[in-house]
Write a protein that holds these residues in place. Structure first.
Motif, short mmCIF file in Angstrom:
data_model
loop_
_atom_site.label_atom_id
_atom_site.label_comp_id
_atom_site.label_asym_id
_atom_site.label_seq_id
_atom_site.Cartn_x
_atom_site.Cartn_y
_atom_site.Cartn_z
N MET A 146 0.85 -1.20 0.00
CA MET A 146 0.00 0.00 0.00
C MET A 146 0.88 1.24 0.00
SD MET A 146 -3.26 -0.73 0.03
CE MET A 146 -4.05 0.70 0.76
N GLY A 147 0.48 2.23 -0.81
CA GLY A 147 1.25 3.44 -0.88
C GLY A 147 0.82 4.49 0.13
N THR A 148 -0.21 4.23 0.93
CA THR A 148 -0.69 5.19 1.90
C THR A 148 -0.47 4.68 3.31
OG1 THR A 148 -2.92 4.22 1.93
CG2 THR A 148 -2.49 5.95 0.31
N GLU A 149 -0.49 5.61 4.25
CA GLU A 149 -0.38 5.20 5.65
C GLU A 149 -1.67 4.54 6.11
OE1 GLU A 149 0.46 9.12 6.99
OE2 GLU A 149 2.59 8.70 7.30
N LEU A 150 -1.53 3.67 7.07
CA LEU A 150 -2.67 2.96 7.63
C LEU A 150 -3.56 3.93 8.40
CD1 LEU A 150 -3.86 0.04 8.27
CD2 LEU A 150 -2.58 0.22 10.42
N ARG A 151 -4.88 3.87 8.14
CA ARG A 151 -5.84 4.65 8.92
C ARG A 151 -6.37 3.78 10.06
NH1 ARG A 151 -3.88 7.29 4.70
NH2 ARG A 151 -4.92 9.26 4.23
N LEU A 152 -6.72 4.42 11.16
CA LEU A 152 -7.21 3.71 12.33
C LEU A 152 -8.58 4.24 12.73
CD1 LEU A 152 -4.00 3.54 14.56
CD2 LEU A 152 -5.01 1.69 13.19
N ALA A 153 -9.51 3.32 12.92
CA ALA A 153 -10.84 3.65 13.44
C ALA A 153 -11.07 2.84 14.70
CB ALA A 153 -11.92 3.32 12.40
N VAL A 154 -11.89 3.37 15.59
CA VAL A 154 -12.31 2.66 16.79
C VAL A 154 -13.83 2.61 16.80
CG1 VAL A 154 -12.49 2.80 19.30
CG2 VAL A 154 -10.27 3.07 18.20
N ALA A 155 -14.38 1.42 17.03
CA ALA A 155 -15.83 1.22 17.10
C ALA A 155 -16.26 1.24 18.56
CB ALA A 155 -16.22 -0.11 16.44
N ARG B 95 -20.13 -1.62 -3.05
CA ARG B 95 -19.64 -1.15 -4.35
C ARG B 95 -20.43 0.05 -4.85
NH1 ARG B 95 -19.73 -6.67 -5.49
NH2 ARG B 95 -21.63 -6.42 -6.71
N GLU B 96 -21.75 -0.02 -4.73
CA GLU B 96 -22.61 0.96 -5.38
C GLU B 96 -22.91 2.19 -4.53
OE1 GLU B 96 -26.15 -0.99 -6.74
OE2 GLU B 96 -25.07 -2.39 -8.04
N SER B 97 -22.80 2.06 -3.20
CA SER B 97 -23.35 3.13 -2.35
C SER B 97 -22.41 3.67 -1.29
CB SER B 97 -24.63 2.62 -1.66
OG SER B 97 -25.58 2.19 -2.61
N ALA B 98 -21.28 3.03 -1.04
CA ALA B 98 -20.47 3.40 0.12
C ALA B 98 -19.17 4.09 -0.28
CB ALA B 98 -20.16 2.17 0.96
N ASP B 99 -18.76 5.01 0.57
CA ASP B 99 -17.42 5.60 0.49
C ASP B 99 -16.45 4.87 1.39
OD1 ASP B 99 -18.28 8.10 -1.02
OD2 ASP B 99 -19.49 8.30 0.80
N LEU B 100 -16.99 4.26 2.43
CA LEU B 100 -16.19 3.66 3.50
C LEU B 100 -16.84 2.34 3.86
CD1 LEU B 100 -14.13 3.89 5.86
CD2 LEU B 100 -15.80 5.33 7.05
N VAL B 101 -16.05 1.25 3.86
CA VAL B 101 -16.60 -0.09 4.08
C VAL B 101 -15.83 -0.78 5.19
CG1 VAL B 101 -17.14 -2.32 3.04
CG2 VAL B 101 -17.26 -0.24 1.65
N PHE B 102 -16.57 -1.32 6.15
CA PHE B 102 -15.99 -2.14 7.21
C PHE B 102 -16.25 -3.60 6.86
CE2 PHE B 102 -17.64 1.75 9.39
CZ PHE B 102 -16.42 2.38 9.48
N THR B 103 -15.19 -4.42 6.94
CA THR B 103 -15.31 -5.83 6.60
C THR B 103 -14.80 -6.68 7.76
OG1 THR B 103 -13.11 -5.95 5.59
CG2 THR B 103 -14.94 -5.29 4.16
N THR B 104 -15.05 -7.98 7.68
CA THR B 104 -14.70 -8.88 8.78
C THR B 104 -13.85 -10.05 8.28
OG1 THR B 104 -16.84 -9.98 8.48
CG2 THR B 104 -16.70 -8.29 10.18
N PRO B 105 -12.63 -9.76 7.79
CA PRO B 105 -11.77 -10.84 7.29
C PRO B 105 -11.19 -11.67 8.44
CG PRO B 105 -10.57 -8.79 7.30
CD PRO B 105 -11.98 -8.45 7.70
N ARG C 218 -13.51 13.51 5.05
CA ARG C 218 -13.12 13.16 3.68
C ARG C 218 -11.63 13.36 3.47
NH1 ARG C 218 -17.70 12.32 0.36
NH2 ARG C 218 -16.24 12.06 -1.38
N GLY C 219 -11.08 14.42 4.06
CA GLY C 219 -9.65 14.63 3.95
C GLY C 219 -8.84 13.54 4.62
N LEU C 220 -9.28 13.10 5.80
CA LEU C 220 -8.59 12.02 6.51
C LEU C 220 -8.61 10.72 5.70
CD1 LEU C 220 -9.90 12.63 10.13
CD2 LEU C 220 -7.53 12.84 9.37
N LEU C 221 -9.66 10.55 4.88
CA LEU C 221 -9.81 9.34 4.08
C LEU C 221 -9.26 9.50 2.66
CD1 LEU C 221 -13.45 8.40 5.15
CD2 LEU C 221 -11.33 7.33 5.94
N ASP C 222 -8.64 10.65 2.38
CA ASP C 222 -8.15 10.95 1.03
C ASP C 222 -9.27 10.88 -0.01
OD1 ASP C 222 -5.59 11.44 1.85
OD2 ASP C 222 -4.79 9.48 1.31
#
Length: 368
Positions: free
Chosen positions: A1-10, A240-250, A350-354
């Motif tokens: 990845m060419g970007t720094e890792l972003r961190l979220a807390v739920a 794919r169709e509606s989100a800017d930001l997606v949380f997944t559970t890998p 939006r800026g934090l998420l590029d």
């Protein structure tokens, strides 16, 4: 990845462990004085958690919500609005249930949150197929749950189709005011240029909305829309169709790569339940990490290299596991160069998420 890792807390009440929090005062920095505090229901609890996350280098927090029966459940949008004026950098993403709320009301609430936070609002959309929840409102009937406890596929498909329409209506309503629609001309008594307000004229399978909104366009134009996408095609399509930001559970790096390919261009955050050094049984839809911060940093690095834009960390016990995230995990990630040593210069979510600020779909092109 060419970007720094972003961190979220739920954030979810006292944490993601079913036994509740750790029995400590959760109001770190969030109120005056000490003493006992009814934490899940107090402003001190929530402001303390969000301020701890902001000071500790977290990019955004999400607030869980449900319309079903659950102890200590506060309204996530109101909680986000309460903490917004006390914070300055961190993104605020409350949860909204599309199945039983109106998109016009939600567009107004999220636009308001974006204004009062100066551009740090987002919203996570959820569906709810439980007929018991539907009976709280009495406006629609949902069929009884099968023995599996999960709604039938046809019901779920319809709920997700409704959520896609919902996201579209939100964005249209946010665009229904052009950026310079407000005049505020005292001499003429004109508040708004009516030529820069637009009817959205949306008609879909679940609702029809004329518009325009009654709230000016948010600072971000369109606050980011988030979804939680489990391993199912219908949720991946919504992503794919509606989100800017997606949380997944890998569960592993291969899952991260596969899911990232399926959800498309949205910002992809992989969820991990954080139960540092906790050997008690804890099951979740997401991977449960019971090791230490260094081991979690290894996982974060591996998943970031596999394509995750960020990690969303779900503290099992609050405030204990959040304090370990900010005090031990984040410094380790900084040592590895995965997150910056200083706060990012962006002042909007939006800026934090590029993510660029979107053009207004209804405004005439400049110079036309």
């Amino acid at each position: 990845m060419g970007t720094e890792l972003r961190l979220a807390v739920a954030l979810d009440g006292t944490g993601w462990h079913p036994d509740g929090g750790d029995g400590q005062d959760g109001g770190q920095g969030g109120g005056q004085g000490g003493g006992p505090d009814p934490r899940p229901l107090s402003a001190r609890h929530w402001t303390g958690l969000v301020l701890e996350a902001e000071r500790g280098g977290i990019d955004l927090v999400t607030f869980e919500d449900t319309l079903g029966h659950r102890a200590n459940q506060l309204d996530s949008l109101l909680v986000a609005a309460r903490v917004a004026p006390l914070t300055s950098r961190i993104g605020l993403v409350p949860t909204a249930i599309t199945t039983h709320t109106e998109p016009f009301h939600l567009s107004k609430a999220v636009a308001t949150l974006d204004h009062v936070s100066l551009g740090r609002a987002g919203v996570r959309l959820r569906v709810d197929g439980d007929p018991a929840t539907a009976r709280h409102f009495g406006r629609r009937d949902l069929p009884p749950l099968p023995r599996s406890g999960r709604p039938d596929d046809a019901v779920v498909a319809d709920l997700f189709a409704e959520a896609r329409d919902y996201a579209e209506v939100l964005r249209r309503l946010w665009d229904s005011w052009e950026d310079d629609a407000e005049i505020r001309d005292v001499a003429t008594g004109r508040f708004v240029d009516r030529d820069k307000l637009h009817h959205i004229d949306f008609r879909g399978g679940h609702f029809a909305v004329k518009g325009p909104s009654i709230t000016p366009r948010p600072p971000q134009g369109n606050p980011p829309i988030a979804v939680l996408a489990h391993d199912a095609e219908r949720s991946h399509r919504l992503a794919r169709e509606s989100a800017d930001l997606v949380f997944t559970t890998p569960r592993d790096a291969a899952d991260v790569r596969r899911t990232g390919a399926e959800i498309g261009r949205a910002r992809h955050f992989a969820d991990v339940v954080v139960a540092f050094h906790d050997d008690r049984d804890l099951t979740s839809d997401a991977l449960v990490h019971t090791g230490g911060p260094a081991e979690l940093a290894d996982l974060a690095q591996e998943w970031h290299e596999a394509g995750a834009f960020g990690l969303r960390l779900r503290p099992a016990r609050l405030p204990r596991d959040l304090a370990a995230i900010t005090g031990e995990l984040v410094p380790e990630l900084r040592r590895r160069g995965l997150v910056p040593a200083e706060p990012r210069p962006a002042t909007t979510l939006r800026g934090l998420l590029d993510l660029p600020r979107p053009a207004n779909r209804y405004a005439a092109p400049r110079g036309a």
